[in-house]
Design an enzyme around this catalytic site. Sequence first.
Site, PDB file in Angstrom:
ATOM      1  N   LEU A  68       0.837  -1.202   0.000  1.00 23.20           N
ATOM      2  CA  LEU A  68       0.000   0.000   0.000  1.00 23.20           C
ATOM      3  C   LEU A  68       0.868   1.247   0.000  1.00 23.20           C
ATOM      4  O   LEU A  68       2.030   1.208   0.420  1.00 23.20           O
ATOM      5  CB  LEU A  68      -0.910  -0.012   1.231  1.00 23.20           C
ATOM      6  N   PRO A  69       0.296   2.385  -0.446  1.00 26.42           N
ATOM      7  CA  PRO A  69       1.129   3.590  -0.556  1.00 26.42           C
ATOM      8  C   PRO A  69       1.772   4.026   0.755  1.00 26.42           C
ATOM      9  O   PRO A  69       2.988   4.231   0.814  1.00 26.42           O
ATOM     10  CB  PRO A  69       0.141   4.638  -1.079  1.00 26.42           C
ATOM     11  N   LYS A 174      15.099   0.507   4.972  1.00 28.44           N
ATOM     12  CA  LYS A 174      14.600   0.892   3.636  1.00 28.44           C
ATOM     13  C   LYS A 174      14.631   2.417   3.463  1.00 28.44           C
ATOM     14  O   LYS A 174      14.997   2.929   2.396  1.00 28.44           O
ATOM     15  CB  LYS A 174      13.173   0.359   3.468  1.00 28.44           C
ATOM     16  N   LYS A 243       7.333  10.857  -0.428  1.00 26.53           N
ATOM     17  CA  LYS A 243       6.751  10.272   0.790  1.00 26.53           C
ATOM     18  C   LYS A 243       7.849   9.554   1.591  1.00 26.53           C
ATOM     19  O   LYS A 243       8.002   9.740   2.796  1.00 26.53           O
ATOM     20  CB  LYS A 243       5.626   9.306   0.381  1.00 26.53           C
TER      21      LYS A 243
HETATM   22  P1  NAD Z   1       0.638   2.054  -6.466  1.00 22.89           P
HETATM   23  O1  NAD Z   1       0.063   3.404  -6.218  1.00 22.89           O
HETATM   24  O2  NAD Z   1       0.904   1.613  -7.869  1.00 22.89           O
HETATM   25  O3  NAD Z   1      -0.317   0.937  -5.796  1.00 22.89           O
HETATM   26  C1  NAD Z   1      -0.920   1.068  -4.547  1.00 22.89           C
HETATM   27  C2  NAD Z   1      -2.265   0.339  -4.602  1.00 22.89           C
HETATM   28  O4  NAD Z   1      -2.865   0.379  -3.285  1.00 22.89           O
HETATM   29  C3  NAD Z   1      -3.293   0.996  -5.552  1.00 22.89           C
HETATM   30  O5  NAD Z   1      -3.804   0.026  -6.466  1.00 22.89           O
HETATM   31  C4  NAD Z   1      -4.378   1.527  -4.617  1.00 22.89           C
HETATM   32  O6  NAD Z   1      -5.676   1.514  -5.181  1.00 22.89           O
HETATM   33  C5  NAD Z   1      -4.259   0.547  -3.468  1.00 22.89           C
HETATM   34  N1  NAD Z   1      -4.858   0.985  -2.202  1.00 22.89           N
HETATM   35  C6  NAD Z   1      -4.757   2.200  -1.588  1.00 22.89           C
HETATM   36  N2  NAD Z   1      -5.408   2.179  -0.413  1.00 22.89           N
HETATM   37  C7  NAD Z   1      -5.932   0.934  -0.277  1.00 22.89           C
HETATM   38  C8  NAD Z   1      -6.690   0.287   0.739  1.00 22.89           C
HETATM   39  N3  NAD Z   1      -7.064   0.926   1.842  1.00 22.89           N
HETATM   40  N4  NAD Z   1      -7.024  -1.018   0.560  1.00 22.89           N
HETATM   41  C9  NAD Z   1      -6.665  -1.679  -0.569  1.00 22.89           C
HETATM   42  N5  NAD Z   1      -5.941  -1.122  -1.559  1.00 22.89           N
HETATM   43  C10 NAD Z   1      -5.584   0.167  -1.421  1.00 22.89           C
HETATM   44  O7  NAD Z   1       1.961   1.992  -5.596  1.00 22.89           O
HETATM   45  P2  NAD Z   1       3.233   1.022  -5.804  1.00 22.89           P
HETATM   46  O8  NAD Z   1       4.205   1.671  -6.717  1.00 22.89           O
HETATM   47  O9  NAD Z   1       2.741  -0.356  -6.080  1.00 22.89           O
HETATM   48  O10 NAD Z   1       3.866   1.085  -4.329  1.00 22.89           O
HETATM   49  C11 NAD Z   1       3.324   0.352  -3.234  1.00 22.89           C
HETATM   50  C12 NAD Z   1       4.289   0.492  -2.052  1.00 22.89           C
HETATM   51  O11 NAD Z   1       5.559  -0.075  -2.413  1.00 22.89           O
HETATM   52  C13 NAD Z   1       4.562   1.936  -1.622  1.00 22.89           C
HETATM   53  O12 NAD Z   1       4.685   2.001  -0.211  1.00 22.89           O
HETATM   54  C14 NAD Z   1       5.882   2.259  -2.298  1.00 22.89           C
HETATM   55  O13 NAD Z   1       6.590   3.276  -1.609  1.00 22.89           O
HETATM   56  C15 NAD Z   1       6.578   0.914  -2.234  1.00 22.89           C
HETATM   57  N6  NAD Z   1       7.597   0.690  -3.275  1.00 22.89           N
HETATM   58  C16 NAD Z   1       7.348   1.022  -4.574  1.00 22.89           C
HETATM   59  C17 NAD Z   1       8.350   0.792  -5.536  1.00 22.89           C
HETATM   60  C18 NAD Z   1       8.126   1.140  -6.999  1.00 22.89           C
HETATM   61  O14 NAD Z   1       9.135   1.137  -7.743  1.00 22.89           O
HETATM   62  N7  NAD Z   1       6.917   1.413  -7.435  1.00 22.89           N
HETATM   63  C19 NAD Z   1       9.575   0.226  -5.161  1.00 22.89           C
HETATM   64  C20 NAD Z   1       9.791  -0.116  -3.832  1.00 22.89           C
HETATM   65  C21 NAD Z   1       8.794   0.123  -2.893  1.00 22.89           C
END
Ligand code: NAD
Length: 292
Positions: A68-69, A174, A243
């Site tokens: 999740l975000p 991290k 963030k």
């Molecule tokens: P994203 O925005 O693509 O996906 C997040 C998903 O969570 C969305 O589909 C959203 O609808 C869903 N969501 C939000 N609130 C929700 C809830 N209450 N219940 C269910 N679903 C819910 O984000 P992402 O890029 O997949 O990143 C996810 C996490 O991983 C973040 O914390 C980010 O910092 C971390 N991360 C991302 C990357 C990257 O390269 N994208 C790399 C390492 C870590």
Amino acid sequence: MGTKQTIGVIGLGNMGRGMCATLLREGYQVFGTDVAASSMQLAQDLGVQTCPHVQALCQQTKQLIISLPKAEHVALVIAGAEGVLAHAQANTLVMDTSTSKPEVSKALAVQMQQAGHAFLDTPVSGGPAGAHAGTMVMLVGGNEAALPQAQPILQALSSKWVHLGESGSGHAAKLINNLLCAAHLLTTAEAVAIGNKAGLDAEKLLAGINAGSGRSGVSEVNFPKWVLSEAFDSGFTMGLMRKDLALAAELVESTGLDLAMAQQVLGTWQASSETQADGDDFNRIIHTVPGL
Ligand code: NAD
């Protein structure tokens, strides 16, 4: 052959979907839920069995991955009225792969443990491509007793995982990692800008740096793949990196250390919100460097 292992993924975004693809390939029966219909549809297309809410997901499995975000979303999904604590089957294992707040992870781990469950913070590096390929790096914090159950999942999702220590230590590590990545993007951009002015070819300069002691993940991966190519399609957004860096700033402040370099990097990224949208690729921070 025994029945398939089950697993549930909460948050089917860029990272969550990639992990689903890997777990499906590894032979798991994968369930998932998300608040966005578009994310649910994309996951279904991969072969994920989607559930309308956390309660329905918990009925299917005792192994959950969260992606999740923000920490606030994780806290809601675990401890909210309709969350995992209210609906989990006995002895459920939760692995939180979001980049989240160490203190939130610590508090959630205590609540989960008191209810007879296990909670590990397992943030990841490697982006959506690493999630899809099962080659992420995972930084694990939490009770060692949960590791034997978590190990097959960690092994499926990562090329390397490291157990840092108690709850919250994975997330703290991290944040430190992402602070370094944020710094490397700026310092490497400055190196390329200097090279440009000195008449050097950027690709050749990077080839030299990558054979030498100035190299980093940013010079080896980000610059060739997303910056010099001008693709800027890493799948990790400015908004998510800012963030992470706001959380890193809290961590730095909690140390009481006066760290000039960290402050400079944090300030530059924070100020970038005036010129770069949350939805932009995070590698675009290089545009804040004169000459690029
Ligand atoms: P994203 O925005 O693509 O996906 C997040 C998903 O969570 C969305 O589909 C959203 O609808 C869903 N969501 C939000 N609130 C929700 C809830 N209450 N219940 C269910 N679903 C819910 O984000 P992402 O890029 O997949 O990143 C996810 C996490 O991983 C973040 O914390 C980010 O910092 C971390 N991360 C991302 C990357 C990257 O390269 N994208 C790399 C390492 C870590």
